[in-house]
Every structure is written in C-alpha cells, then in structure tokens.
Write a protein that holds these residues in place. Structure first.
Motif, short mmCIF file in Angstrom:
data_model
loop_
_atom_site.label_atom_id
_atom_site.label_comp_id
_atom_site.label_asym_id
_atom_site.label_seq_id
_atom_site.Cartn_x
_atom_site.Cartn_y
_atom_site.Cartn_z
N VAL A 1 0.68 -1.04 0.13
CA VAL A 1 -0.08 -0.22 -0.02
C VAL A 1 0.70 1.22 0.11
O VAL A 1 0.66 2.19 -0.63
N ALA A 2 1.93 1.15 0.67
CA ALA A 2 2.74 2.42 0.83
C ALA A 2 3.41 2.84 -0.50
O ALA A 2 3.64 3.75 -0.88
N ASP A 3 3.75 1.82 -1.40
CA ASP A 3 4.00 2.13 -2.73
C ASP A 3 3.24 2.96 -3.55
O ASP A 3 3.54 3.60 -4.61
N VAL B 1 -10.91 3.51 4.63
CA VAL B 1 -11.01 2.62 3.62
C VAL B 1 -12.75 2.37 3.31
O VAL B 1 -13.49 2.12 4.06
N ASP B 2 -13.07 2.92 2.02
CA ASP B 2 -14.51 2.89 1.62
C ASP B 2 -15.30 3.68 2.64
O ASP B 2 -16.41 3.36 3.03
N ASP C 1 -3.83 -5.19 -4.44
CA ASP C 1 -4.45 -5.43 -5.70
C ASP C 1 -5.94 -4.82 -5.80
O ASP C 1 -6.34 -4.92 -7.01
N ARG C 2 -6.57 -4.65 -4.79
CA ARG C 2 -7.82 -4.63 -4.58
C ARG C 2 -8.02 -2.98 -4.52
O ARG C 2 -9.26 -2.44 -4.43
N ILE C 3 -7.00 -2.00 -4.44
CA ILE C 3 -6.99 -0.81 -4.16
C ILE C 3 -7.49 0.01 -5.61
O ILE C 3 -6.59 -0.40 -6.53
N ARG C 4 -8.33 0.87 -6.00
CA ARG C 4 -8.53 1.44 -7.34
C ARG C 4 -8.45 2.86 -7.22
O ARG C 4 -8.34 3.35 -8.25
#
Length: 224
Positions: A154-156, A191-192, A210-213
């Motif tokens: 996530v930090a990337d 988150v959401d 992979d689920r972060i849009r």
C-alpha cells in the motif's frame, strides 16, 4: 382410499344405535357443530388459519391457541378445508351431526420457500472521487496511475507524493507519515468511507494492494 359416509335426515335427528336388544330405538337431536385445533408438525398451534366447509358457506378462524369452532347448518359427512399462509391447504372429511364427535386435531405441512435466483450487480462508481478531484484540493491517485506504479504494498501507491513520508520497517510493510510544515504525524486512514484506527504499517494486513482502485490524500487538515 375408502371411507364410510355418514348421512342424516333433514330434520336434524339421528338414531340412537347404543340400545340393547328389545329396546325401542330413539331419535334425538344432535349438534352439527365441530371444533378442533390446527397445529404445525412441530406441535405449535397455528393462529389465524381459515377453517371452512366449502359447500355450506360457514367458516371459522383459529385463535392464538390454534382452536376453532364451526356451527354448521347441515349434517352428514362433509369436507372441512383448512388454509393458513405458509402452509399447504388440507381437506379433511368430518361427520357433522354424529353423536360422539371428538375434537379434531389437524396438522398442516409448511410450504418450503422457493425464491428465484437474485443477481446483484454493483458497478464501481467513482462519482464522489471525481467530484472532489475537480475541486483541485488534495492529491488524487486514480486506477490508471496505480497500475503504472506496479505497487507491491500500500505504501508504494503514495510513495513520492507531496507531503508523504514513507518510513521503512523491519517487516514487508512500511509506515506512512503526513508532513505538514515542520510537523509530521500518522494520517487518519479511511477505507471505503470507514475510519480505521491502526498503525499505517498494518495497512497491507487490512487491504490487499491489488484491490485498491483509487486513493485520496489530504496533507493540510483544512483541505479535508
């Protein structure tokens, strides 16, 4: 299925068959009323069940204990119909006007609920994200930019963003700080739309990268 049919005359009189040889057969008035209880297979009473004699236009409704009582104007063998919401209708032969009638106990079988297949389609919506981005306040990272970063954590996703400090840790994840002026502090993470009170180094345990849009960043508290 064979069953004896009980027939009475129109006078409402029935013969008394319980006599000894040599005695005179008596005729006596008999009651055409019938009562009983309606239950489920579990033994629990069924209230508000409709009990009718279709060819006699008489009806009764069961009380909270499942009991009913019908005073019919006809005698003889009739069909008693019982209906209740959620149960299969049942017809039972009854002998109206027959001496020695016992209270009926009627058990209704439940109807299994059968629902059609329901397909729920929830398309992804970025309406709020785009509305806030058009205001020009904050940092907005959309799906295309996330894809170009090829993030492993996530930090990337937020690394090298203005006002963001990524701190290395001993684990795979990394800590995140917000720098505003000379001050630095951990950010509030939503988150959401839901606030999570947890260290930023635990974000990868909360959500798969992979689920972060999309990501929104507000460095200045006045931007929020």
């Amino acid at each position: 299925m064979l069953r004896d049919i009980f027939v009475t005359n129109t006078s409402g009189l029935a013969l008394n068959d319980s006599i000894q040889p040599g005695q005179k057969r008596e005729r006596r008035l008999v009651s055409n009323a019938i009562s009983g209880i309606v239950k489920a297979p579990t033994g629990l009473p069924i209230s508000n069940a409709l009990v009718t004699i279709p060819d006699n236009d008489v009806a009764s409704q069961t009380d909270s204990g499942g009991h009913f009582h019908i005073a019919s104007t006809v005698s003889g063998t009739r069909s008693l119909e019982v209906r209740a919401i959620g149960y299969r209708p049942q017809r039972t032969p009854v002998d109206l006007g027959r001496a020695g009638n016992q209270a009926l106990s009627i058990v209704l079988e439940p109807i299994p609920a059968k629902l059609e297949t329901v397909n729920v389609i929830a398309p992804r919506s970025f309406a709020g994200f785009e509305t806030r981005r058009r205001r020009g306040v904050g940092i907005f990272i959309d799906e295309a930019e996330i894809s170009r970063k090829h993030p492993r954590a996530v930090a990337d996703i937020v690394r090298k963003s203005p006002g963001i400090v990524v701190l290395p840790t001993q684990s795979f994840s990394a800590g995140i700080l917000i720098r505003y002026g000379r001050k630095s502090c951990p950010p509030n993470i939503y988150v959401d739309g839901r606030l999570y009170q947890l260290p930023t180094s635990d974000l990868d345990a909360l959500v798969n990268v992979d689920r972060i849009r999309a990501v929104e960043i507000y460095v200045n508290p006045g931007e929020v």
